[in-house]
Design a protein around this motif. Structure first.
Motif, short mmCIF file in Angstrom:
data_model
loop_
_atom_site.label_atom_id
_atom_site.label_comp_id
_atom_site.label_asym_id
_atom_site.label_seq_id
_atom_site.Cartn_x
_atom_site.Cartn_y
_atom_site.Cartn_z
N ALA A 1 -7.28 4.39 -6.38
CA ALA A 1 -7.77 3.02 -6.27
C ALA A 1 -7.05 2.26 -5.16
O ALA A 1 -7.67 1.51 -4.38
N GLU B 1 -9.00 1.15 -1.64
CA GLU B 1 -9.38 -0.26 -1.70
C GLU B 1 -9.76 -0.78 -0.32
O GLU B 1 -8.96 -0.81 0.60
N ARG B 2 -11.01 -1.16 -0.17
CA ARG B 2 -11.53 -1.66 1.10
C ARG B 2 -11.28 -0.71 2.26
O ARG B 2 -11.37 -1.08 3.42
N GLN C 1 0.82 -1.21 0.00
CA GLN C 1 0.00 0.00 0.00
C GLN C 1 0.86 1.26 0.00
O GLN C 1 0.70 2.13 -0.85
N SER D 1 -4.77 -8.18 -3.38
CA SER D 1 -5.99 -8.50 -4.12
C SER D 1 -5.81 -8.21 -5.61
O SER D 1 -4.88 -7.51 -6.02
N ALA D 2 -6.72 -8.76 -6.39
CA ALA D 2 -6.69 -8.52 -7.83
C ALA D 2 -6.85 -7.03 -8.14
O ALA D 2 -6.20 -6.50 -9.05
N LYS D 3 -7.69 -6.35 -7.36
CA LYS D 3 -7.89 -4.91 -7.58
C LYS D 3 -6.61 -4.13 -7.34
O LYS D 3 -6.30 -3.17 -8.06
N ARG D 4 -5.85 -4.53 -6.32
CA ARG D 4 -4.61 -3.82 -6.04
C ARG D 4 -3.58 -4.07 -7.14
O ARG D 4 -2.83 -3.18 -7.53
N TRP D 5 -3.54 -5.31 -7.65
CA TRP D 5 -2.64 -5.61 -8.76
C TRP D 5 -2.97 -4.73 -9.97
O TRP D 5 -2.08 -4.15 -10.59
N ILE D 6 -4.26 -4.63 -10.26
CA ILE D 6 -4.68 -3.82 -11.41
C ILE D 6 -4.33 -2.36 -11.19
O ILE D 6 -3.81 -1.68 -12.09
N ALA D 7 -4.58 -1.87 -9.97
CA ALA D 7 -4.28 -0.47 -9.66
C ALA D 7 -2.78 -0.19 -9.78
O ALA D 7 -2.37 0.85 -10.31
#
Length: 280
Positions: A129, A133-134, A87, A261-267
């Motif tokens: 993002a 995230e969360r 993060q 998470s997948a979202k963090r990878w994408i971000a």
């Protein structure tokens, strides 16, 4: 095709993510940063004995950069206390190309191209993002990471100008700037006392050893960056260096066992892609 300089800057990005992982992996990050700084300052002291002095015009920038680097060290430690590596690192490193590009345009008279505007938007979106995230990143944690990013931008712009005024002495410029890292152990002793600095050498030799190695990796990583900044392409160098956010997340996942998470990878990929756009 990636240029020789670009390849070296990408290597610097990997090295930078690696020493940040070493720092984050130690429980006492202030102590770890202090021993990293001792290693950096010791090597720099040896280097200045065998290199010519930088040109006189570079000295104000050497002093300014050295002081800002100490502020950066402190803010980085604070940031890692509040966030995990996956993060804090993307937020700090992802925000700096935006500020570096603006700073280079304002102070070094570099032109901001359309591709760089796109990069700024991608980086900003990726940072938001990651931060939201969360809702895992607290307001204090986000503030600490962004402050770190701001100090990165300040010393990068300072060094991009200073090294060009050094008379071609990038190595000497780097060594004299890193000599200011002797201030870190002085700050540590002032806050905790000398007794807090030496006992861990015996009680936690692995931690101290990794910190010393991290310091050597750090000086190599930023030494490459300062060498590359001589070309004057501040935005490009900064952009390529900040692709290290992807390396940091990967290291955090593989070696520090942090959940990603997948979202963090994408971000993170968006931040990295935006950084590359800044360098186009």
């Amino acid at each position: 095709m990636l240029s020789y300089t670009g390849g070296l800057v990408l290597l610097a990005a990997l090295l930078h993510a690696s020493w940040n992982a070493m720092l984050h992996g130690n429980e006492d990050r202030f102590l770890s940063m202090t021993w990293m700084s001792i290693a950096i300052a010791a090597v720099s002291t040896l280097v200045i004995l065998f290199t010519p002095l930088p040109a006189s015009a570079a000295w104000p920038y050497i002093v300014a950069s050295g002081i800002v680097h100490i502020v950066y060290n402190v803010t980085l430690v604070r940031s890692y206390r509040r966030n995990d590596l996956a993060q804090a690192y993307p937020i700090a490193r992802g925000s700096s190309p935006l500020l570096v590009t603006l700073g280079a345009a304002l102070f070094a008279h570099e032109v901001i191209r359309p591709s760089q505007v796109l990069g700024i938007l991608m980086i900003s979106g990726g940072i938001i993002a990651i931060a939201l995230e969360r809702f895992h990143v607290s307001r204090a944690g986000l503030r600490a990471a962004l402050t770190t990013g701001a100090t990165i931008a300040v010393y990068t712009v300072i060094d991009s100008i200073g090294v060009r005024l050094s008379g071609g002495e990038a190595l000497a410029y780097t060594a004299w700037m890193f000599l200011f890292y002797w201030l870190m152990p002085l700050l540590f002793v002032a806050l905790r006392g000398v007794t807090a600095l030496w006992p861990p050498v015996r009680s936690a030799p692995v931690s101290i050893g990794s910190s010393l190695v991290g310091g050597l990796v750090s000086i190599a990583a930023y030494g490459i960056v300062i060498w590359a900044l001589q070309s004057g392409a501040t935005g490009t160098v900064s952009a390529l260096r900040e692709t290290s956010v992807v390396f940091a997340v990967l290291i955090g996942r593989v070696f520090l066992r942090e959940a990603v998470s997948a979202k963090r990878w994408i971000a993170c990929m968006i931040v990295a892609a935006g950084a590359v756009c800044l360098g186009l």
